[in-house]
Design an enzyme around this catalytic site. Structure first.
Site, PDB file in Angstrom:
ATOM      1  CB  CYS A 176       2.148 116.689 -18.917  1.00  0.00           C
ATOM      2  SG  CYS A 176       2.509 114.999 -19.454  1.00  0.00           S
ATOM      3  CG  HIS A 197       3.680 120.958  -5.976  1.00  0.00           C
ATOM      4  ND1 HIS A 197       3.662 119.665  -5.472  1.00  0.00           N
ATOM      5  CD2 HIS A 197       4.794 121.040  -6.743  1.00  0.00           C
ATOM      6  CE1 HIS A 197       4.718 119.013  -5.913  1.00  0.00           C
ATOM      7  NE2 HIS A 197       5.426 119.818  -6.697  1.00  0.00           N
ATOM      8  CG  HIS A 255     -10.510 130.738 -27.575  1.00  0.00           C
ATOM      9  ND1 HIS A 255     -11.278 130.272 -28.626  1.00  0.00           N
ATOM     10  CD2 HIS A 255     -10.354 132.078 -27.784  1.00  0.00           C
ATOM     11  CE1 HIS A 255     -11.550 131.276 -29.440  1.00  0.00           C
ATOM     12  NE2 HIS A 255     -11.006 132.385 -28.952  1.00  0.00           N
ATOM     13  CG  HIS A 303      -1.962 117.852 -20.553  1.00  0.00           C
ATOM     14  ND1 HIS A 303      -1.031 117.831 -21.574  1.00  0.00           N
ATOM     15  CD2 HIS A 303      -1.804 116.688 -19.875  1.00  0.00           C
ATOM     16  CE1 HIS A 303      -0.327 116.710 -21.490  1.00  0.00           C
ATOM     17  NE2 HIS A 303      -0.773 115.994 -20.489  1.00  0.00           N
ATOM     18  CG  HIS A 322      -7.564 112.336 -34.220  1.00  0.00           C
ATOM     19  ND1 HIS A 322      -7.172 112.662 -35.498  1.00  0.00           N
ATOM     20  CD2 HIS A 322      -8.230 111.154 -34.319  1.00  0.00           C
ATOM     21  CE1 HIS A 322      -7.587 111.731 -36.334  1.00  0.00           C
ATOM     22  NE2 HIS A 322      -8.241 110.809 -35.645  1.00  0.00           N
ATOM     23  CG  ASN A 346       0.345 113.144 -23.459  1.00  0.00           C
ATOM     24  OD1 ASN A 346       0.872 114.248 -23.450  1.00  0.00           O
ATOM     25  ND2 ASN A 346       0.026 112.506 -22.343  1.00  0.00           N
TER      26      ASN A 346
END
Length: 528
Positions: free
Chosen positions: A255, A334, A418, A422, A451, A455
């Site tokens: 993702c 990573h 802001h 994810h 919502h 995902n």
């Protein structure tokens, strides 16, 4: 005698797979749920140093600026006669003036050629699925009961996940997943890829008025579907892009691949002048429906939904006038060198040879460690000087004077207006809000995107950014922090600065539903 708390911990260890699902989906069961670590309270000094190395590398600039400003102020105080007198006293001949001018031109040329080119986000577009692809909870559960390879325990487990997931009734699955059983064929997978990618790219070209042949760089990322020819080749074929286009197709990065693609495009734009880069982020759901009964592999069926984003980047200075944002920096972390991190999100087959994504019981701990490292690296690069000074003094005090000193927790709300976190699951958003001390409005975009769309993997951050714009909250000078997670395990951050006040868009993924948001999302939605 073992107390009640110890017994509960033993029970949690014996039922780790279900506990993992509870953590990720925000379950409020009786079993204890360990939250993400308070990473701001346990900063690793070596990662803080990475950020401060950046400041140290630019120390000469920071020292010269006050000197130059002081010299200019002193020069401004002189009257014209004093300036002429000073010039006459220098006694420069023509050769010296010529050499000085040549040196100044060389220094200025070297400076402008060596400094990083600004990267502008001209515009972006997100795929908006059709209502025919909508999957209400009742439809999802009815299909789960009718599919022959799910036993009753697996059906009940998916029901509990949905009840606590934070998803709404308008999320969408591709047409192939509406069959009983789902049809995960290569043809159906290509059909979904064509639908989501071409829809987003078409909208982006329509918004920007750009000719597809003007694209110089193409980066497409999709983690679990990697056909031959590649998805990037499919885009080139569809839009008849130039034969000398620089194209990349990224897979297997989870993702967080959307921000990895942005980082790759940024590096390419630094060495290719006056170029446009098209970045496409998606996840193809059709071939990845798990058809077994292992609980640790059932969660993606419940949370992942169809989505795609197309982003246009450019280093052309003339694009600054119409660009929405400027890319400030990207920080990538990573943790793949650690075996536990490497295996925490792992594609494999169960005992019955059903392929799927296995989510380890260590996932939340690994995510917390990666996030901690990423935040402690990016903090010194983005926090105001006052916050950095307080944090540094606190760190020195704890290391040298007294380890018992209470650490100073930097206020990231002073660095960003802001936040786009994810939308991987409700529990992750909850813990990030708590750990970073964010308000409900700061995480509203993430919760509402989860919502409304579920995902959507690497494209979820752009649905969240579009939500902020659709609410009319983006102002010139605002800073946006995007945080993405991915298998490997990776945590990546991108910082954007808004270049102009964004007018409320009349189209886009939120155009038909933004008036209903934000909505109240209960802890548990009882479906039975």
């Amino acid at each position: 005698m073992i107390n009640t708390r110890t017994k509960a911990q033993i029970q949690a260890q014996q039922s780790a797979p279900f506990l993992l699902q509870s953590r990720l989906s925000g379950s409020q069961s009786n079993m204890p749920v360990k939250p993400l670590p308070l990473f701001l309270m346990s900063v690793k000094l070596r990662y803080v140093k990475l950020g401060y190395y950046y400041l140290a590398n630019h120390i000469l600039t920071f020292l010269l600026i006050p000197i130059i400003v002081a010299a200019l102020l002193e020069f401004a105080r002189l009257d014209p006669e004093q300036i002429l007198s000073l010039w006459s006293s220098l006694h420069f001949d023509h050769v010296q003036l010529l050499c000085f001018g040549f040196l100044a031109v060389m220094v200025a040329t070297f400076y402008f050629m060596s400094r990083p080119r600004p990267i502008y986000l001209v515009d972006y577009a997100c795929f908006r699925p059709s209502q025919t692809c909508r999957v209400p909870f009742s439809t999802f559960m009815e299909h789960a009961r009718q599919i022959p390879f799910f036993d009753e325990k697996s059906v009940r487990f998916q029901l509990r996940i949905l009840e606590r997931s934070g998803l709404g009734e308008e999320t969408c699955l591709p047409p192939a997943n509406h069959y009983i059983p789902p049809q995960g064929s290569m043809e159906a997978s290509r059909a979904e890829a064509s639908l989501v990618i071409f829809s987003a790219v078409d909208e982006l070209f329509a918004k920007t008025g750009l000719n597809p042949k003007d694209i110089d760089i193409l980066v497409v990322n999709c983690s679990l579907f990697s056909p031959t020819p590649s998805l990037s080749a499919m885009v080139i074929n569809k839009y008849k892009l130039r034969s000398n286009i620089v194209s990349f197709n990224l897979s297997g990065m989870g993702c967080s691949a959307g921000l990895i693609s942005i980082d790759l495009a940024r590096d390419l734009l630094q060495v290719r002048r006056n170029s446009y880069a098209l970045v496409v982020s998606t996840e193809i759901i059709t071939p990845n429906y798990y058809m077994g009964n292992r609980r640790s592999m059932l969660l993606p069926n419940c949370l992942f939904r169809m989505g795609c984003s197309a982003v246009l980047l450019s280093n052309r200075r003339r694009e600054r006038a119409r660009a929405k944002y400027r890319l400030v920096r990207v920080v990538r972390t990573h943790k793949g060198a650690d075996d536990r991190s490497y295996h925490c999100v792992y594609e494999e087959e169960d005992d019955e040879c059903n392929s799927g994504i296995n989510l380890s019981k260590d996932l939340m701990a690994v995510a917390g460690d990666a996030l901690k490292d990423n935040i402690t690296t990016i903090g010194p690069l983005v926090l105001p000087a006052s916050e950095q000074l307080r944090f540094l003094l606190s760190l020195i005090g704890r290391k040298i004077i007294n380890p018992a000193f209470k650490p100073y927790i930097p206020d990231f709300k002073r660095a960003f207006e802001h936040f786009c976190i994810h939308a991987g699951g409700r529990a992750v958003i909850d813990e990030l809000q708590k750990s970073l001390d964010l308000s409900a409005e700061h995480v509203e975009a993430s919760r509402m995107a989860l919502h409304r769309f579920g995902n959507t993997s690497s494209s979820s951050l752009w649905y969240e950014l579009n939500y902020i714009e659709a609410k009319g909250r983006m102002r010139r000078g605002d800073r946006v922090w995007m945080i993405g997670f991915g298998s490997g395990f990776k945590c990546n951050s991108a910082v954007w600065k808004c270049l102009r006040t964004i007018t409320t868009p009349v189209d886009g993924p939120w155009s038909s539903s933004i008036h209903r948001y934000p909505v109240h999302i209960p802890e548990v939605v009882k479906l039975l």
